[in-house]
Scaffold this motif. Structure first.
Motif, PDB file in Angstrom:
ATOM      1  N   GLU A  87       2.733   7.651   1.975  1.00 55.04           N
ATOM      2  CA  GLU A  87       3.839   8.048   1.114  1.00 55.04           C
ATOM      3  C   GLU A  87       4.781   6.878   0.825  1.00 55.04           C
ATOM      4  O   GLU A  87       5.079   6.077   1.711  1.00 55.04           O
ATOM      5  N   ALA A  88       5.267   6.824  -0.405  1.00 56.09           N
ATOM      6  CA  ALA A  88       6.098   5.695  -0.823  1.00 56.09           C
ATOM      7  C   ALA A  88       7.592   5.954  -0.658  1.00 56.09           C
ATOM      8  O   ALA A  88       8.381   5.013  -0.730  1.00 56.09           O
ATOM      9  N   GLU A  89       7.990   7.203  -0.430  1.00 54.75           N
ATOM     10  CA  GLU A  89       9.400   7.530  -0.243  1.00 54.75           C
ATOM     11  C   GLU A  89       9.684   7.722   1.243  1.00 54.75           C
ATOM     12  O   GLU A  89       8.900   8.365   1.959  1.00 54.75           O
ATOM     13  N   GLY A  90      10.815   7.182   1.694  1.00 56.03           N
ATOM     14  CA  GLY A  90      11.126   7.173   3.114  1.00 56.03           C
ATOM     15  C   GLY A  90      11.099   8.541   3.765  1.00 56.03           C
ATOM     16  O   GLY A  90      10.491   8.727   4.832  1.00 56.03           O
ATOM     17  N   ILE A  91      11.750   9.553   3.157  1.00 54.52           N
ATOM     18  CA  ILE A  91      11.794  10.888   3.753  1.00 54.52           C
ATOM     19  C   ILE A  91      10.394  11.492   3.841  1.00 54.52           C
ATOM     20  O   ILE A  91       9.998  12.060   4.866  1.00 54.52           O
ATOM     21  N   LYS A  92       9.633  11.354   2.754  1.00 56.63           N
ATOM     22  CA  LYS A  92       8.268  11.893   2.757  1.00 56.63           C
ATOM     23  C   LYS A  92       7.392  11.162   3.766  1.00 56.63           C
ATOM     24  O   LYS A  92       6.540  11.779   4.425  1.00 56.63           O
ATOM     25  N   LEU A  93       7.573   9.844   3.891  1.00 60.27           N
ATOM     26  CA  LEU A  93       6.774   9.076   4.839  1.00 60.27           C
ATOM     27  C   LEU A  93       7.098   9.496   6.268  1.00 60.27           C
ATOM     28  O   LEU A  93       6.188   9.637   7.106  1.00 60.27           O
ATOM     29  N   ARG A  94       8.373   9.708   6.569  1.00 63.23           N
ATOM     30  CA  ARG A  94       8.752  10.143   7.912  1.00 63.23           C
ATOM     31  C   ARG A  94       8.101  11.484   8.246  1.00 63.23           C
ATOM     32  O   ARG A  94       7.554  11.673   9.344  1.00 63.23           O
ATOM     33  N   THR A 104       9.029  -1.836   4.392  1.00 61.61           N
ATOM     34  CA  THR A 104       8.331  -0.563   4.226  1.00 61.61           C
ATOM     35  C   THR A 104       9.311   0.436   3.623  1.00 61.61           C
ATOM     36  O   THR A 104      10.515   0.165   3.539  1.00 61.61           O
ATOM     37  N   PRO A 105       8.847   1.617   3.208  1.00 58.06           N
ATOM     38  CA  PRO A 105       9.782   2.632   2.701  1.00 58.06           C
ATOM     39  C   PRO A 105      10.805   3.091   3.742  1.00 58.06           C
ATOM     40  O   PRO A 105      11.791   3.739   3.393  1.00 58.06           O
ATOM     41  N   LEU A 106      10.576   2.759   5.015  1.00 62.51           N
ATOM     42  CA  LEU A 106      11.514   3.124   6.075  1.00 62.51           C
ATOM     43  C   LEU A 106      12.478   1.992   6.418  1.00 62.51           C
ATOM     44  O   LEU A 106      13.291   2.131   7.334  1.00 62.51           O
ATOM     45  N   ASP A 139      -7.073   3.923   5.692  1.00 60.29           N
ATOM     46  CA  ASP A 139      -6.097   4.674   4.921  1.00 60.29           C
ATOM     47  C   ASP A 139      -5.424   5.737   5.798  1.00 60.29           C
ATOM     48  O   ASP A 139      -6.092   6.597   6.375  1.00 60.29           O
ATOM     49  N   LEU A 140      -4.086   5.711   5.863  1.00 57.68           N
ATOM     50  CA  LEU A 140      -3.361   6.658   6.704  1.00 57.68           C
ATOM     51  C   LEU A 140      -3.588   8.103   6.279  1.00 57.68           C
ATOM     52  O   LEU A 140      -3.593   9.011   7.126  1.00 57.68           O
ATOM     53  N   LYS A 141      -3.765   8.326   4.994  1.00 55.12           N
ATOM     54  CA  LYS A 141      -3.922   9.689   4.517  1.00 55.12           C
ATOM     55  C   LYS A 141      -5.148  10.365   5.125  1.00 55.12           C
ATOM     56  O   LYS A 141      -5.190  11.582   5.255  1.00 55.12           O
ATOM     57  N   PHE A 188       0.804  -1.227   0.000  1.00 57.88           N
ATOM     58  CA  PHE A 188       0.000   0.000   0.000  1.00 57.88           C
ATOM     59  C   PHE A 188       0.838   1.279   0.000  1.00 57.88           C
ATOM     60  O   PHE A 188       0.279   2.370   0.090  1.00 57.88           O
ATOM     61  N   ALA A 189       2.148   1.155  -0.096  1.00 60.12           N
ATOM     62  CA  ALA A 189       2.990   2.345  -0.217  1.00 60.12           C
ATOM     63  C   ALA A 189       2.657   3.062  -1.519  1.00 60.12           C
ATOM     64  O   ALA A 189       2.572   2.441  -2.578  1.00 60.12           O
ATOM     65  N   GLY A 190       2.443   4.364  -1.429  1.00 61.06           N
ATOM     66  CA  GLY A 190       2.042   5.131  -2.608  1.00 61.06           C
ATOM     67  C   GLY A 190       0.553   5.200  -2.796  1.00 61.06           C
ATOM     68  O   GLY A 190       0.062   5.999  -3.597  1.00 61.06           O
ATOM     69  N   ARG A 191      -0.180   4.378  -2.064  1.00 54.78           N
ATOM     70  CA  ARG A 191      -1.652   4.427  -2.108  1.00 54.78           C
ATOM     71  C   ARG A 191      -2.213   4.879  -0.765  1.00 54.78           C
ATOM     72  O   ARG A 191      -2.895   5.895  -0.670  1.00 54.78           O
ATOM     73  N   GLY A 192      -1.903   4.121   0.287  1.00 54.14           N
ATOM     74  CA  GLY A 192      -2.411   4.478   1.610  1.00 54.14           C
ATOM     75  C   GLY A 192      -1.512   5.436   2.358  1.00 54.14           C
ATOM     76  O   GLY A 192      -1.931   6.058   3.338  1.00 54.14           O
TER      77      GLY A 192
END
Length: 413
Positions: free
Chosen positions: A128-135, A216-218, A169-171, A122-126
């Motif tokens: 952020e798919a990039e580690g920095i953005k997700l953090r 995960t992206p992290l 959904d986290l968003k 679900f990275a990029g859907r639920g």
């Protein structure tokens, strides 16, 4: 020896356990179908008369039977080649039970078990798919207007026993997650987290474990291999449907929070288990005994391990509206009435009364479809705590018809 006739699956088709949702295009209404297991990535949009047809794809009605039912319902004759084309299209999309779907399932199961880890579906859907953005996204949930902010918790410095979080959904629900994970951030944190997630795709068994690590992206979240090995040794059936972990979001959505709240300071491991039973099904004595046997076995494994642990129950509460089977969209009145019922129900959860929690839903015949029942019930049977506390309650709107999902964050000390 059975004398039951083996029926031709092309003449007596059986629809798989698909999800569907109503949609509107202009003045017309349609139903969109998809596969929640992820075995098929296809979607199919059907007019309402064709949706009527596939509702009879249950293995008991032949195509001839369905044509007769269609004539009675709509007053018009449907040509046999149209329904046969529909069967073929559903079969090609892996929406029907049968040889094609079984072969695809076998290939998918083999690929999952050969893979080095469970990939982030679900990275990029639920989220952020990039580690920095997700953090940044996760930290933003804590500081947002709906989030918990930075006022110290009254439980700060206490050993934490459990959390109830959304599986949404986290968003949209991220700030509600943050209320629970703020309590974890300020508590005495264990190194072991038992995540009881919701299995929305409906595996046959009430519990499904996997020993895969989760990416995960992290980075990589390690599954606790010694505990999983003991679980496999004691309860091997719980690993038979482990493929379903790949398509489920409820456990995956917890991991960025654990990585940010715990993982930046120390290593931790998880015990990932999906739950798939309702309060209504718990009225069946055999299923209830099976559920309790699994949870007793898991609790004994955790006791033998000796390390402190925190149980995370990831699930949603009420599901209201056309998307979930109601005849009408929810109104403000029906939502507030459901909210009152949710909060009344959660009193039993706060007081760690697992059987009373189940009985509450059984009495209302689970009409509001509390999909988080199984993970929350499991948490109540696994932890030893003094009391739980509702931290935040909210809802998400899932379609243009105002279909609604409610969810909550709780902490147990």
């Amino acid at each position: 020896m059975s004398t039951e006739t083996v029926r031709d699956p092309k003449q007596y088709p059986v629809l798989r356990n698909l999800q569907y949702s109503p949609i509107k295009q202009g003045e017309d209404s349609f139903i969109v179908l998809w596969d929640p297991t992820g075995l098929s990535q296809e979607k199919l949009v059907l007019p309402l008369n064709y949706f009527f047809i596939i509702q009879h794809f249950d293995g008991r009605h032949s195509l001839t039977d369905i044509l007769s039912l269609y004539l009675k319902r709509f007053g018009e004759f449907l040509l046999p080649d149209k329904i046969e084309r529909l069967v073929n299209e559903l079969d090609e999309k892996l929406f029907l039970e049968g040889a094609r779907t079984e072969a695809a399932l076998a290939r998918a199961m083999d690929a999952y078990r050969q893979a080095p880890c469970r990939k982030p579906t679900f990275a990029g859907r639920g989220y952020e798919a990039e580690g920095i953005k997700l953090r940044r996204q996760v930290e933003g949930f804590f500081s947002s207007q709906e989030g918990p902010g930075f006022e110290p918790s009254v439980h700060a410095g206490k050993p934490i026993k459990g959390l109830v979080t959304p599986a949404y959904d986290l968003k949209q629900a991220g700030p509600v997650y943050a209320w629970a994970y703020k309590e974890l951030r300020e508590a005495v944190q264990p190194d072991l987290y038992v995540i009881m997630g919701t299995a929305s795709a409906g595996p046959v068994r009430p519990f499904t474990a996997t020993d895969k690590d989760f990416e995960t992206p992290l980075g990589l979240v390690r599954t606790d291999q010694p505990i999983m090995a003991r679980l496999r040794d004691r309860l091997p059936d719980s690993f038979h449907e482990d493929l379903c972990h790949q398509a489920e979001s409820s456990i995956e959505f917890q991991l960025p929070f654990l990585q940010e709240v715990v993982g930046r300071e120390k290593a931790f491991t998880i015990v990932p288990i999906l739950c798939s039973f309702s309060a209504i099904e718990m009225a069946d004595h055999a299923l209830k005994q099976g559920v309790r046997a699994f949870l007793d076995g898991l609790r004994e494994i955790l006791r033998e391990d000796g390390r402190p642990y925190c149980v995370i129950a990831a699930g949603e509460l009420a599901h209201l509206g056309l998307r979930y089977g109601d005849k009408e969209p929810p109104t403000d009145f029906s939502f507030h009435r459901s909210m009152q019922r949710d909060l009344e129900m959660l009193k039993f959860v706060e007081e760690l009364k697992a059987d009373e929690f189940a009985d509450f839903l059984l009495k209302e015949e689970d009409r509001r479809r509390i999909t988080g029942f199984a993970p929350i019930y499991s948490l109540l049977r696994l932890i030893q705590a003094e009391k739980g506390e509702v931290l935040r309650y909210d809802r998400g709107i899932t379609d243009q018809f105002n279909s609604t999902v409610t969810y909550v964050s709780m902490a147990f000390f």
